[in-house]
Design an enzyme around this catalytic site. Sequence first.
Site, PDB file in Angstrom:
ATOM      1  N   LYS A  86       0.836  -1.211   0.000  1.00  0.00           N
ATOM      2  CA  LYS A  86       0.000   0.000   0.000  1.00  0.00           C
ATOM      3  C   LYS A  86       0.867   1.255   0.000  1.00  0.00           C
ATOM      4  O   LYS A  86       0.493   2.269  -0.603  1.00  0.00           O
ATOM      5  CB  LYS A  86      -0.944   0.009   1.215  1.00  0.00           C
ATOM      6  CG  LYS A  86      -2.315  -0.549   0.898  1.00  0.00           C
ATOM      7  CD  LYS A  86      -2.396  -2.048   0.836  1.00  0.00           C
ATOM      8  CE  LYS A  86      -2.391  -2.705  -0.471  1.00  0.00           C
ATOM      9  NZ  LYS A  86      -2.404  -4.163  -0.424  1.00  0.00           N
TER      10      LYS A  86
ATOM     11  N   GLY B 236       0.126 -14.063 -13.211  1.00  0.00           N
ATOM     12  CA  GLY B 236      -0.995 -14.123 -12.274  1.00  0.00           C
ATOM     13  C   GLY B 236      -1.723 -12.796 -12.183  1.00  0.00           C
ATOM     14  O   GLY B 236      -1.140 -11.784 -11.779  1.00  0.00           O
TER      15      GLY B 236
ATOM     16  N   GLY C 261      -4.120 -12.156 -10.138  1.00  0.00           N
ATOM     17  CA  GLY C 261      -4.842 -12.169  -8.861  1.00  0.00           C
ATOM     18  C   GLY C 261      -4.660 -10.817  -8.182  1.00  0.00           C
ATOM     19  O   GLY C 261      -4.166  -9.854  -8.780  1.00  0.00           O
TER      20      GLY C 261
ATOM     21  N   ILE D 295      -2.594  -9.770  -5.806  1.00  0.00           N
ATOM     22  CA  ILE D 295      -1.216  -9.289  -5.652  1.00  0.00           C
ATOM     23  C   ILE D 295      -0.626  -8.894  -7.002  1.00  0.00           C
ATOM     24  O   ILE D 295       0.007  -7.845  -7.140  1.00  0.00           O
ATOM     25  CB  ILE D 295      -0.361 -10.364  -4.926  1.00  0.00           C
ATOM     26  CG1 ILE D 295      -0.885 -10.537  -3.489  1.00  0.00           C
ATOM     27  CG2 ILE D 295       1.112  -9.991  -4.928  1.00  0.00           C
ATOM     28  CD1 ILE D 295      -0.221 -11.646  -2.696  1.00  0.00           C
TER      29      ILE D 295
ATOM     30  N   VAL E 205       1.567 -16.019  -8.270  1.00  0.00           N
ATOM     31  CA  VAL E 205       0.606 -17.083  -8.583  1.00  0.00           C
ATOM     32  C   VAL E 205      -0.060 -17.658  -7.330  1.00  0.00           C
ATOM     33  O   VAL E 205      -0.587 -18.761  -7.355  1.00  0.00           O
ATOM     34  CB  VAL E 205       1.276 -18.222  -9.383  1.00  0.00           C
ATOM     35  CG1 VAL E 205       1.730 -17.714 -10.745  1.00  0.00           C
ATOM     36  CG2 VAL E 205       2.453 -18.808  -8.616  1.00  0.00           C
TER      37      VAL E 205
ATOM     38  N   ALA F 118      -5.371 -10.459   6.019  1.00  0.00           N
ATOM     39  CA  ALA F 118      -4.875 -10.095   7.341  1.00  0.00           C
ATOM     40  C   ALA F 118      -6.013  -9.980   8.357  1.00  0.00           C
ATOM     41  O   ALA F 118      -5.925 -10.506   9.481  1.00  0.00           O
ATOM     42  CB  ALA F 118      -4.117  -8.774   7.251  1.00  0.00           C
TER      43      ALA F 118
ATOM     44  N   HIS G 112     -23.527  14.603   3.289  1.00  0.00           N
ATOM     45  CA  HIS G 112     -23.440  15.096   1.918  1.00  0.00           C
ATOM     46  C   HIS G 112     -22.438  16.235   1.841  1.00  0.00           C
ATOM     47  O   HIS G 112     -22.447  17.116   2.709  1.00  0.00           O
ATOM     48  CB  HIS G 112     -24.803  15.611   1.447  1.00  0.00           C
ATOM     49  CG  HIS G 112     -24.729  16.242   0.083  1.00  0.00           C
ATOM     50  ND1 HIS G 112     -24.613  15.490  -1.064  1.00  0.00           N
ATOM     51  CD2 HIS G 112     -24.698  17.547  -0.303  1.00  0.00           C
ATOM     52  CE1 HIS G 112     -24.549  16.306  -2.104  1.00  0.00           C
ATOM     53  NE2 HIS G 112     -24.585  17.557  -1.679  1.00  0.00           N
TER      54      HIS G 112
HETATM   55  P1  FAD Z   1       1.888 -14.009   8.285  1.00  0.00           P
HETATM   56  O1  FAD Z   1       1.633 -12.569   8.176  1.00  0.00           O
HETATM   57  O2  FAD Z   1       2.458 -14.727   7.111  1.00  0.00           O
HETATM   58  O3  FAD Z   1       2.838 -14.189   9.554  1.00  0.00           O
HETATM   59  C1  FAD Z   1       3.342 -15.424   9.941  1.00  0.00           C
HETATM   60  C2  FAD Z   1       4.620 -15.205  10.714  1.00  0.00           C
HETATM   61  O4  FAD Z   1       5.008 -16.446  11.294  1.00  0.00           O
HETATM   62  C3  FAD Z   1       5.788 -14.766   9.839  1.00  0.00           C
HETATM   63  O5  FAD Z   1       6.490 -13.730  10.468  1.00  0.00           O
HETATM   64  C4  FAD Z   1       6.654 -16.030   9.754  1.00  0.00           C
HETATM   65  O6  FAD Z   1       8.028 -15.770   9.567  1.00  0.00           O
HETATM   66  C5  FAD Z   1       6.388 -16.655  11.092  1.00  0.00           C
HETATM   67  N1  FAD Z   1       6.633 -18.092  11.141  1.00  0.00           N
HETATM   68  C6  FAD Z   1       6.230 -19.030  10.240  1.00  0.00           C
HETATM   69  N2  FAD Z   1       6.619 -20.251  10.653  1.00  0.00           N
HETATM   70  C7  FAD Z   1       7.256 -20.090  11.837  1.00  0.00           C
HETATM   71  C8  FAD Z   1       7.893 -20.964  12.746  1.00  0.00           C
HETATM   72  N3  FAD Z   1       7.910 -22.275  12.540  1.00  0.00           N
HETATM   73  N4  FAD Z   1       8.468 -20.428  13.844  1.00  0.00           N
HETATM   74  C9  FAD Z   1       8.451 -19.087  14.065  1.00  0.00           C
HETATM   75  N5  FAD Z   1       7.870 -18.211  13.235  1.00  0.00           N
HETATM   76  C10 FAD Z   1       7.281 -18.706  12.147  1.00  0.00           C
HETATM   77  N6  FAD Z   1      -4.044  -9.047   3.107  1.00  0.00           N
HETATM   78  C11 FAD Z   1      -4.978  -8.121   3.365  1.00  0.00           C
HETATM   79  O7  FAD Z   1      -5.882  -8.373   4.150  1.00  0.00           O
HETATM   80  N7  FAD Z   1      -4.930  -6.885   2.777  1.00  0.00           N
HETATM   81  C12 FAD Z   1      -3.964  -6.553   1.896  1.00  0.00           C
HETATM   82  O8  FAD Z   1      -3.942  -5.435   1.375  1.00  0.00           O
HETATM   83  C13 FAD Z   1      -2.958  -7.514   1.601  1.00  0.00           C
HETATM   84  N8  FAD Z   1      -1.956  -7.213   0.747  1.00  0.00           N
HETATM   85  C14 FAD Z   1      -0.974  -8.126   0.531  1.00  0.00           C
HETATM   86  C15 FAD Z   1       0.053  -7.792  -0.337  1.00  0.00           C
HETATM   87  C16 FAD Z   1       1.086  -8.679  -0.573  1.00  0.00           C
HETATM   88  C17 FAD Z   1       2.204  -8.295  -1.509  1.00  0.00           C
HETATM   89  C18 FAD Z   1       1.091  -9.940   0.106  1.00  0.00           C
HETATM   90  C19 FAD Z   1       2.213 -10.913  -0.106  1.00  0.00           C
HETATM   91  C20 FAD Z   1       0.066 -10.289   0.968  1.00  0.00           C
HETATM   92  C21 FAD Z   1      -0.980  -9.392   1.179  1.00  0.00           C
HETATM   93  N9  FAD Z   1      -2.049  -9.693   2.029  1.00  0.00           N
HETATM   94  C22 FAD Z   1      -3.032  -8.771   2.250  1.00  0.00           C
HETATM   95  C23 FAD Z   1      -2.144 -10.990   2.723  1.00  0.00           C
HETATM   96  C24 FAD Z   1      -1.694 -10.852   4.173  1.00  0.00           C
HETATM   97  O9  FAD Z   1      -0.362 -10.395   4.200  1.00  0.00           O
HETATM   98  C25 FAD Z   1      -1.831 -12.185   4.889  1.00  0.00           C
HETATM   99  O10 FAD Z   1      -3.152 -12.657   4.765  1.00  0.00           O
HETATM  100  C26 FAD Z   1      -1.495 -12.043   6.371  1.00  0.00           C
HETATM  101  O11 FAD Z   1      -0.196 -11.550   6.550  1.00  0.00           O
HETATM  102  C27 FAD Z   1      -1.639 -13.384   7.068  1.00  0.00           C
HETATM  103  O12 FAD Z   1      -1.363 -13.218   8.416  1.00  0.00           O
HETATM  104  P2  FAD Z   1      -0.823 -14.411   9.314  1.00  0.00           P
HETATM  105  O13 FAD Z   1      -0.621 -13.829  10.663  1.00  0.00           O
HETATM  106  O14 FAD Z   1      -1.686 -15.599   9.166  1.00  0.00           O
HETATM  107  O15 FAD Z   1       0.585 -14.830   8.681  1.00  0.00           O
HETATM  108  P1  AMP Z   2      -4.059 -15.354  -6.513  1.00  0.00           P
HETATM  109  O1  AMP Z   2      -4.051 -16.767  -5.982  1.00  0.00           O
HETATM  110  O2  AMP Z   2      -5.358 -14.624  -6.348  1.00  0.00           O
HETATM  111  O3  AMP Z   2      -2.876 -14.550  -6.045  1.00  0.00           O
HETATM  112  O4  AMP Z   2      -3.892 -15.479  -8.098  1.00  0.00           O
HETATM  113  C1  AMP Z   2      -2.828 -16.161  -8.721  1.00  0.00           C
HETATM  114  C2  AMP Z   2      -3.190 -16.333 -10.199  1.00  0.00           C
HETATM  115  O5  AMP Z   2      -2.068 -16.871 -10.909  1.00  0.00           O
HETATM  116  C3  AMP Z   2      -4.359 -17.283 -10.440  1.00  0.00           C
HETATM  117  O6  AMP Z   2      -5.394 -16.587 -11.082  1.00  0.00           O
HETATM  118  C4  AMP Z   2      -3.765 -18.383 -11.326  1.00  0.00           C
HETATM  119  O7  AMP Z   2      -4.676 -18.795 -12.327  1.00  0.00           O
HETATM  120  C5  AMP Z   2      -2.556 -17.703 -11.962  1.00  0.00           C
HETATM  121  N1  AMP Z   2      -1.514 -18.644 -12.407  1.00  0.00           N
HETATM  122  C6  AMP Z   2      -0.999 -19.704 -11.718  1.00  0.00           C
HETATM  123  N2  AMP Z   2      -0.035 -20.351 -12.447  1.00  0.00           N
HETATM  124  C7  AMP Z   2       0.066 -19.688 -13.645  1.00  0.00           C
HETATM  125  C8  AMP Z   2       0.881 -19.846 -14.838  1.00  0.00           C
HETATM  126  N3  AMP Z   2       1.802 -20.837 -14.964  1.00  0.00           N
HETATM  127  N4  AMP Z   2       0.693 -18.974 -15.871  1.00  0.00           N
HETATM  128  C9  AMP Z   2      -0.207 -17.966 -15.763  1.00  0.00           C
HETATM  129  N5  AMP Z   2      -0.994 -17.777 -14.683  1.00  0.00           N
HETATM  130  C10 AMP Z   2      -0.877 -18.606 -13.631  1.00  0.00           C
END
Ligand code: FAD
Ligand code: AMP
Length: 478
Positions: free
Chosen positions: A58, A188, A190, A192, A277, A327, A451
């Site tokens: 963001k 992808g 999706g 992200i 993906v 999240a 408004h």
């Molecule tokens: P995570 O945030 O993945 O945290 C897990 C933590 O556990 C990590 O720090 C990891 O290192 C640690 N861990 C894992 N295994 C172990 C272990 N064995 N021992 C110790 N530590 C460990 N979601 C939204 O809702 N809004 C958004 O705008 C959004 N934007 C995103 C953009 C990107 C580029 C990405 C990649 C994701 C985005 N998401 C978004 C998804 C969101 O980040 C995740 O859904 C969220 O972080 C999940 O939270 P969590 O606590 O389950 O896991």
């Molecule tokens: P998301 O799971 O919402 O992040 O979306 C990931 C997207 O990547 C999905 O829509 C998949 O269909 C797409 N995807 C996965 N593998 C491939 C690939 N080899 N070539 C093109 N698109 C892919």
Amino acid sequence: MSEQYDVIVIGAGPAGYAAAIRAAQLGMSTACIDKSIGKDGKPVLGGTCLNWGCIPSKALLDASHKFHDAKHGFAAMGVKVSGVEIDVPAMIARKDQVVTGLTQGIQGLFKGNGVTHLAGRGKLLKDRKVEFTANDGAVSVLQAKNVIVAAGSVPVQIPPAPLTEGFIVDSTGALEFQSVPQRLGVIGAGVIGLELGSVWNRLGAQVVVLEALKEFLPMADERVSRDAEKILRKQGLDIRLGYLVTSAKVVNGAVEVAFKTPDGEQSVTVDKLIVAVGRRPATQNLLSADCGVNLDERGFLYVNDVCETDVPGVYAVGDVVRGPMLAHKGTEEGVMVADRIAGHKPMVNYDCIPSVIYTHPEIAWVGKTEQEVKAGGDAYNVGQFPFAASGRALAANDTEGFVKVIADAATDRILGIHVLGPQASEIVAQAVISMEFDGSAEDLGLTMFAHPSLSEALHEAALGVAGHAIHMVNRKKK
Ligand code: FAD
Ligand code: AMP
């Protein structure tokens, strides 16, 4: 004797840190183990969300939107600017500052609430024991009355596109580019892929998005995905649907990407390629063979609807379990579990999870899509209102998109609300509240909105369900 806690949380992302804070607030001795290391080599809290996900993406979306607006949007408002430039390293450094501020904030919250932060790796053993390997390699075994596994998720990698430093990157690498690539490929379309593609497109990259599926955003309402696709294409994203990437390799300082298309094999050459993906649960080396926790058929930790695993006293929350990888979904699960351990009985309402895609305009929704409602077979009514008819959107010169309210024909109960438009992420919060309170379209229609505000589009769409929108000519008159 091993160290004892009431609650041990594995993972300090939004699911784990929220669980730990609530558990401590409720008077339980709580430790939270996390293995993440920040850019400065020190342990960081906040997980994917704060460090490599929601927040940094963001920060770049907001910066790139401001840049693009200054270059292409200001003139229409009578604001003249010249010499607008993007300083990518400064943009990335600011993003890092935002991340650092927030991750340190979690540290402060842990301290203030009395959560013990253990920097290292956790592994669930049997009988609610946790093996803790500290970052310095020291191994100890901790005993908990309750364990909450919140290990999150990691990016999916695909064999045709192996990550290659500086060329083929995952979402984490795409947050660190130090210059704007001239040609950028994204695998992808999706959430992200579209967000990161938008960032670099706004900054001037030619972006091609390769998506295996034939439909664009199939999880969104059909009308929303259709209009969003048109808008994003108009912005310059070259979205190719039905394109399955079969190989990607670095040749002469560029990436050659090959794919199967509806018209046969083709290829494109780009300077950088982002693999977006999807994500998979982070279960590697997380569970001992005899710990008793099972995985479901998709590799997530198996839990019931209140996040209990098959082992009494062991819970799992967030991306490591079923449900949307978001999240806020993980946070609510984490808080629910901490409350339930303390004897309270909250539930997460899985029917009311908002989804947001932070493109511009934003795409947000809660509840069912029209195609889902139609497939269910019950009669329904739809009210829709375009931002082009919203005074506030016109004043802001930000008029693309619409709000759509779907309600049951017999009861008028709201079944789904879909927003494509400016600040959709904020407008959808009102939709969530009305659905949480089991609201009807009439309830929303009888509510007063300030408004001029963008939210008035939601009001008008709700009124439109009964054909009573004021600021448009209704097709159905009643
Ligand atoms: P995570 O945030 O993945 O945290 C897990 C933590 O556990 C990590 O720090 C990891 O290192 C640690 N861990 C894992 N295994 C172990 C272990 N064995 N021992 C110790 N530590 C460990 N979601 C939204 O809702 N809004 C958004 O705008 C959004 N934007 C995103 C953009 C990107 C580029 C990405 C990649 C994701 C985005 N998401 C978004 C998804 C969101 O980040 C995740 O859904 C969220 O972080 C999940 O939270 P969590 O606590 O389950 O896991
Ligand atoms: P998301 O799971 O919402 O992040 O979306 C990931 C997207 O990547 C999905 O829509 C998949 O269909 C797409 N995807 C996965 N593998 C491939 C690939 N080899 N070539 C093109 N698109 C892919």
